[in-house]
Design an enzyme around this catalytic site. Structure first.
Site, mmCIF file in Angstrom:
data_model
loop_
_atom_site.group_PDB
_atom_site.id
_atom_site.type_symbol
_atom_site.label_atom_id
_atom_site.label_comp_id
_atom_site.label_asym_id
_atom_site.label_seq_id
_atom_site.Cartn_x
_atom_site.Cartn_y
_atom_site.Cartn_z
ATOM 1 N N SER A 280 5.085 6.703 2.172
ATOM 2 C CA SER A 280 5.660 5.396 2.496
ATOM 3 C C SER A 280 4.958 4.319 1.694
ATOM 4 O O SER A 280 3.762 4.420 1.417
ATOM 5 C CB SER A 280 5.433 5.049 3.982
ATOM 6 O OG SER A 280 5.839 6.098 4.831
ATOM 7 N N ASP B 269 -2.392 0.687 8.118
ATOM 8 C CA ASP B 269 -1.185 1.401 7.686
ATOM 9 C C ASP B 269 0.022 1.024 8.553
ATOM 10 O O ASP B 269 0.931 1.834 8.750
ATOM 11 C CB ASP B 269 -1.405 2.924 7.693
ATOM 12 C CG ASP B 269 -2.525 3.341 6.744
ATOM 13 O OD1 ASP B 269 -2.657 2.720 5.676
ATOM 14 O OD2 ASP B 269 -3.277 4.276 7.085
ATOM 15 N N HIS C 108 1.054 5.122 1.180
ATOM 16 C CA HIS C 108 0.378 5.963 2.173
ATOM 17 C C HIS C 108 1.068 7.329 2.223
ATOM 18 O O HIS C 108 2.297 7.405 2.252
ATOM 19 C CB HIS C 108 0.428 5.282 3.544
ATOM 20 C CG HIS C 108 -0.289 6.051 4.595
ATOM 21 N ND1 HIS C 108 -1.669 6.066 4.685
ATOM 22 C CD2 HIS C 108 0.166 6.861 5.579
ATOM 23 C CE1 HIS C 108 -2.023 6.857 5.691
ATOM 24 N NE2 HIS C 108 -0.925 7.340 6.251
ATOM 25 N N ASN D 159 0.849 -1.187 0.000
ATOM 26 C CA ASN D 159 0.000 0.000 0.000
ATOM 27 C C ASN D 159 0.887 1.240 0.000
ATOM 28 O O ASN D 159 1.928 1.253 0.649
ATOM 29 C CB ASN D 159 -0.854 0.000 1.277
ATOM 30 C CG ASN D 159 -1.724 1.241 1.410
ATOM 31 O OD1 ASN D 159 -2.411 1.630 0.459
ATOM 32 N ND2 ASN D 159 -1.695 1.880 2.572
HETATM 33 C C1 GAR Z 1 -2.596 9.035 -2.654
HETATM 34 O O1 GAR Z 1 -2.123 10.213 -2.061
HETATM 35 C C2 GAR Z 1 -2.372 7.849 -1.730
HETATM 36 O O2 GAR Z 1 -1.157 7.916 -1.038
HETATM 37 C C3 GAR Z 1 -3.535 8.002 -0.798
HETATM 38 O O3 GAR Z 1 -4.617 8.342 -1.620
HETATM 39 C C4 GAR Z 1 -4.121 9.066 -2.738
HETATM 40 C C5 GAR Z 1 -4.611 8.398 -3.994
HETATM 41 O O4 GAR Z 1 -4.303 9.159 -5.117
HETATM 42 N N1 GAR Z 1 -3.777 6.793 -0.081
HETATM 43 C C6 GAR Z 1 -4.213 6.770 1.179
HETATM 44 O O5 GAR Z 1 -4.469 7.766 1.818
HETATM 45 C C7 GAR Z 1 -4.403 5.376 1.746
HETATM 46 N N2 GAR Z 1 -4.408 5.415 3.171
HETATM 47 P P1 GAR Z 1 -4.482 8.571 -6.574
HETATM 48 O O6 GAR Z 1 -5.895 8.001 -6.636
HETATM 49 O O7 GAR Z 1 -4.336 9.752 -7.477
HETATM 50 O O8 GAR Z 1 -3.429 7.530 -6.791
#
Ligand code: GAR
Length: 220
Positions: free
Chosen positions: A146, A155, A119, A117
């Site tokens: 990360s 997480d 994060h 994942n």
């Molecule tokens: C990203 O910033 C990712 O790190 C976060 O959601 C966004 C997705 O962007 N993920 C989390 O917060 C998971 N806990 P994207 O749809 O443009 O890839």
């Protein structure tokens, strides 16, 4: 006599779980199509029918499917169906890229392959939501992203790689999120490449070294 042919490295079969915009999915896909990642996108799975990730998969002719959490009685039932769908594309690796659902322990155990994942924080700081606002509220000088193995702690699985940026005096949560997203893409690509090339192994225990994305956009 000709030299023996070097053994072909089989591309890593990747399934992506995504709920939203899908920019990390797009970054992975672009790296693959530009021969910068020895991998193949074998499926995109989402809990949101109208997500950017599903629209992108459709436009790019990548196998995709959407499961509506409301059609399942429990989280475990949804997760079981999701893992079954993913297993059908025989992935080597599942990448959660903006998958905004907690996966139950039963779901994690049912996964056909290791899961990672991305994060948007320097874990173990700020698991969960609103990471950018929390980093600003804490007055942190640095923030980042990360990639970790998905384990049965939110997480909280083994951290595989991180990338960081300096927090600027005029940062807002939105501005910071944008700059973190810009380093998420190379971080995710470099991490998946390191997994594909065997430089990061997912089967090890909890105590192995975290890889950092350095300025040349490679993993140290
Ligand atoms: C990203 O910033 C990712 O790190 C976060 O959601 C966004 C997705 O962007 N993920 C989390 O917060 C998971 N806990 P994207 O749809 O443009 O890839």
């Amino acid at each position: 006599m000709s030299a023996p042919a070097s053994p072909e490295v089989r591309p890593l079969r990747i399934a992506v779980f995504a709920s939203g915009r899908g920019s990390n999915l797009q970054a992975l896909h672009r790296a693959i199509t530009h021969d910068a990642l020895p991998a193949q996108l074998v499926g995109v799975f989402s809990d949101k029918a109208g997500s950017g990730a599903i629209a992108y998969a459709e436009a790019q002719h990548i196998a995709h499917s959407h499961l509506d959490p409301k059609s399942f009685a429990t989280r475990e039932d949804f997760d079981a169906a999701l893992m079954q769908k993913a297993a059908a594309v025989t992935p080597d690796l599942i990448v959660c890229a903006g998958f905004m659902r907690i996966i139950s322990e039963t779901g994690i155990r049912a996964a056909a392959c290791p899961m990672i994942n991305i994060h948007p924080s320097l874990l173990p700081k700020y698991p969960g939501l609103h990471t950018h606002a929390r980093a600003l509220a804490a007055g942190d000088a640095e923030h980042g992203a990360s990639v970790h193995r998905v384990e049965a702690v939110l997480d909280g699985g083994r951290i595989l790689s991180q990338a960081k940026i300096a927090v600027m005096p005029d940062d807002t949560p939105e501005r910071l999120a944008q700059r973190v997203l810009a380093i998420e893409h190379p971080l995710l690509i470099a991490t998946v490449r390191a997994i594909a090339e065997g430089r990061i192994t997912l089967s090890e225990g909890a105590d192995t070294r975290v890889s950092w994305l350095n300025h040349r956009l490679e993993l140290e």
